[in-house]
Design an enzyme around this catalytic site. Structure first.
Site, PDB file in Angstrom:
ATOM      1  N   GLU A  35       9.190   4.843  -6.195  1.00  0.00           N
ATOM      2  CA  GLU A  35       9.590   4.066  -7.373  1.00  0.00           C
ATOM      3  C   GLU A  35      10.128   4.965  -8.481  1.00  0.00           C
ATOM      4  OE1 GLU A  35       6.464   1.216  -8.141  1.00  0.00           O
ATOM      5  OE2 GLU A  35       7.263  -0.028  -6.527  1.00  0.00           O
ATOM      6  N   ASP A  74       5.809 -10.307  -0.894  1.00  0.00           N
ATOM      7  CA  ASP A  74       5.287  -8.938  -0.907  1.00  0.00           C
ATOM      8  C   ASP A  74       4.662  -8.727  -2.283  1.00  0.00           C
ATOM      9  OD1 ASP A  74       4.827  -6.225  -0.292  1.00  0.00           O
ATOM     10  OD2 ASP A  74       6.763  -5.613  -1.128  1.00  0.00           O
ATOM     11  N   SER A  75       3.864  -7.675  -2.420  1.00  0.00           N
ATOM     12  CA  SER A  75       3.315  -7.341  -3.734  1.00  0.00           C
ATOM     13  C   SER A  75       4.446  -7.035  -4.721  1.00  0.00           C
ATOM     14  CB  SER A  75       2.401  -6.123  -3.619  1.00  0.00           C
ATOM     15  OG  SER A  75       3.131  -5.024  -3.113  1.00  0.00           O
ATOM     16  N   TYR A  87      -0.717  -3.861  -4.552  1.00  0.00           N
ATOM     17  CA  TYR A  87      -1.888  -4.445  -3.901  1.00  0.00           C
ATOM     18  C   TYR A  87      -2.731  -3.367  -3.197  1.00  0.00           C
ATOM     19  CZ  TYR A  87      -0.069  -9.296  -4.258  1.00  0.00           C
ATOM     20  OH  TYR A  87       0.361 -10.519  -4.692  1.00  0.00           O
ATOM     21  N   GLY A  88      -2.091  -2.271  -2.842  1.00  0.00           N
ATOM     22  CA  GLY A  88      -2.701  -1.298  -1.930  1.00  0.00           C
ATOM     23  C   GLY A  88      -3.889  -0.536  -2.480  1.00  0.00           C
ATOM     24  N   CYS A 119       3.890   0.573   5.442  1.00  0.00           N
ATOM     25  CA  CYS A 119       4.098   0.110   4.068  1.00  0.00           C
ATOM     26  C   CYS A 119       5.587  -0.137   3.931  1.00  0.00           C
ATOM     27  CB  CYS A 119       3.649   1.176   3.058  1.00  0.00           C
ATOM     28  SG  CYS A 119       4.064   0.750   1.340  1.00  0.00           S
ATOM     29  N   THR A 120       5.945  -1.267   3.340  1.00  0.00           N
ATOM     30  CA  THR A 120       7.361  -1.650   3.321  1.00  0.00           C
ATOM     31  C   THR A 120       8.227  -0.702   2.497  1.00  0.00           C
ATOM     32  OG1 THR A 120       6.818  -3.180   1.541  1.00  0.00           O
ATOM     33  CG2 THR A 120       7.004  -4.096   3.756  1.00  0.00           C
ATOM     34  N   HIS A 121       7.603   0.123   1.656  1.00  0.00           N
ATOM     35  CA  HIS A 121       8.387   1.106   0.905  1.00  0.00           C
ATOM     36  C   HIS A 121       8.831   2.290   1.780  1.00  0.00           C
ATOM     37  CE1 HIS A 121       7.037  -0.803  -2.785  1.00  0.00           C
ATOM     38  NE2 HIS A 121       7.674   0.078  -3.527  1.00  0.00           N
ATOM     39  N   CYS A 149       4.195  -7.689   3.482  1.00  0.00           N
ATOM     40  CA  CYS A 149       3.400  -6.700   2.755  1.00  0.00           C
ATOM     41  C   CYS A 149       2.294  -6.264   3.701  1.00  0.00           C
ATOM     42  CB  CYS A 149       2.806  -7.361   1.516  1.00  0.00           C
ATOM     43  SG  CYS A 149       1.558  -6.367   0.668  1.00  0.00           S
ATOM     44  N   ASN A 150       2.216  -4.967   3.935  1.00  0.00           N
ATOM     45  CA  ASN A 150       1.203  -4.494   4.874  1.00  0.00           C
ATOM     46  C   ASN A 150      -0.217  -4.761   4.396  1.00  0.00           C
ATOM     47  OD1 ASN A 150       2.288  -2.581   7.248  1.00  0.00           O
ATOM     48  ND2 ASN A 150       3.727  -2.597   5.556  1.00  0.00           N
ATOM     49  N   THR A 151      -0.456  -4.559   3.091  1.00  0.00           N
ATOM     50  CA  THR A 151      -1.810  -4.754   2.583  1.00  0.00           C
ATOM     51  C   THR A 151      -2.233  -6.220   2.732  1.00  0.00           C
ATOM     52  OG1 THR A 151      -1.507  -2.923   1.023  1.00  0.00           O
ATOM     53  CG2 THR A 151      -3.301  -4.452   0.585  1.00  0.00           C
TER      54      THR A 151
END
Lengths: 276, 276
Positions: B153, B11-12, B43-44, B185-187, B74-76
């Site tokens: 974050e 992932d980023s 990355y997004g 988005c993984t977040h 990572c979605n992006t």
């Protein structure tokens, strides 16, 4: 023919264009090569080791342009990496932390100075050191404001949410009765409108861009290195990534359109990106 | 002795740990090597070219671990780089976009699906394509939410400001009457509490972590590659930068402490960073 040696500048991204703008108004004959590390930004959430490594790579790239002075137009890189950068080159290196600290000391009346910046800049203690090495009795109150950069990059510079976030972040500094507030991140001048609504009346917002430009002029002048050539000044703008809204953001920071932006890859070789 | 081939994941940053967590619960015998590109995140906000270059570098690193399957957590990177990654390796590559699209199609009743993600993920159109290639009559309504990751974050997962930002972002999707909302988005699974307050009752939040884990198990099982060994599973965690609050954030994502995190430099060589 007189050789034109440019000023080399860098930032994690394009926030440092506020410093470029101030410099180009103060020393309008100078040519400038600017590098924005847009592929790896932000720096303000990363470690000292990583920020220093990125800074060293960029300085090596800038040195290929034969600059006469380097401006570290990034608070995080200035806070973490200035000694390392100065040890790498034999030309003057100007950061943004020391000029900001000096400006704050000039305007404060009660010697209580606030500093806002990225988490890295604040945790480095660089502003505290720069202020107290000049005036040990001055007090520094600092606050990391990690959401300001994303809010600015979202374009929410006068959004109610941004005002609320600013109130939250600055609550403590207000209680400390600071009368000068250092904008310790090159993005923050875009938030002046919001910040002025949040700080107490009479608090002076210190924008290190202007102070850094003054310092650049002083250093060049002191060394007899000011451009005297009649060749028109040029600005070259390099970035490590050209992302979706970057051109728009660049115009927001500079106030005018940039004709050509050069993109480099991780080896700092110029590349063509599609769709720009 | 049976050779243990791990699953490779990246992932980023560390948001992909939500996917690691889901996978390790669904296939608990598998060993996992996870790489978080914390030196270059996010990355997004970056270009397709740059995200693809970063992804290729990381896949080359993961391949040195002899993985039997790669998860692009990572979605992006999934949205931009999956075809390139699949062309690089001869093992299965599972992204997070396709499982998310399939899950949304399973739960929607009115065929109106919302997608939220980074600016890059949304602009790529990857979810639209993944949904409509499976069900052309389905409608996809999407919205980039660039402030969600910084808010998470900052730890503001249940802060009033986050609720206000979510209301602002989701206003349009609510008006479109979507009945499934893909958390692209993984977040974002960390924002479930806030999102549930903002969406209309009955809207299903689709978390691609669970769906991706299901897909990983299906692929491994279909190819007879599920780990059968009695050797205890291991997770190796690599990051490209160990920044100030990363360990704290990792624990927030995983729900438990990670004993040892390895840090690599830009050449993907393991290094020691001070102060960790």
């Amino acid at each position: 023919m007189v050789e034109v040696r440019p000023l080399g500048m860098f930032d994690s991204g394009i926030g440092g264009l506020t410093v470029l703008d101030a410099i180009s108004r103060r020393v309008p004959r100078e040519s400038i090569v600017y590098f924005g590390d847009t592929a790896r930004l932000p720096y303000g959430t990363k470690s000292k080791e990583t920020v220093t490594r990125f800074s060293q790579e960029i300085v090596r790239f800038l040195m290929t342009k034969n600059p006469k002075l380097i401006v570290v137009a990034c608070n995080t890189a200035s806070a973490y990496s200035l000694p390392v950068i100065r040890s790498m080159v034999d030309i003057p290196v100007v950061g943004v932390v020391e000029p900001g600290a000096e400006a704050a000391l000039r305007v404060t009346r009660n010697n209580k100075i606030g500093v806002i910046g990225t988490r890295a800049t604040i945790q480095s203690g660089a502003y505290l050191e720069a202020v107290q090495s000049r005036k040990p009795e001055a007090k520094v109150f600092s606050k990391a404001c990690p959401l300001f950069v994303p809010l600015i990059e979202e374009g929410w510079v006068d959004h109610p949410v941004t005002l609320e976030v600013a109130q939250h972040y600055l609550e403590h500094l207000a209680a400390c009765e600071v009368d000068a507030l250092i904008l310790g991140c090159t993005h923050y001048p875009l938030l002046k409108g919001v910040l002025e609504q949040v700080v107490r009346p009479g608090v002076v917002l210190v924008d290190s861009a202007e102070e850094t430009a003054r310092e650049v002029k002083e250093v060049l002048s002191g060394k007899g290195m000011l451009a005297s050539s009649l060749i028109g000044p040029q600005a070259e703008l390099y970035v490590s990534d050209m992302h979706l809204n970057l051109r728009l953001q660049i115009e927001r920071f500079l106030g005018f359109a940039v004709p050509r932006i050069k993109v480099v890859n991780s080896e700092f070789e110029e590349v063509e990106l599609q769709g720009i």
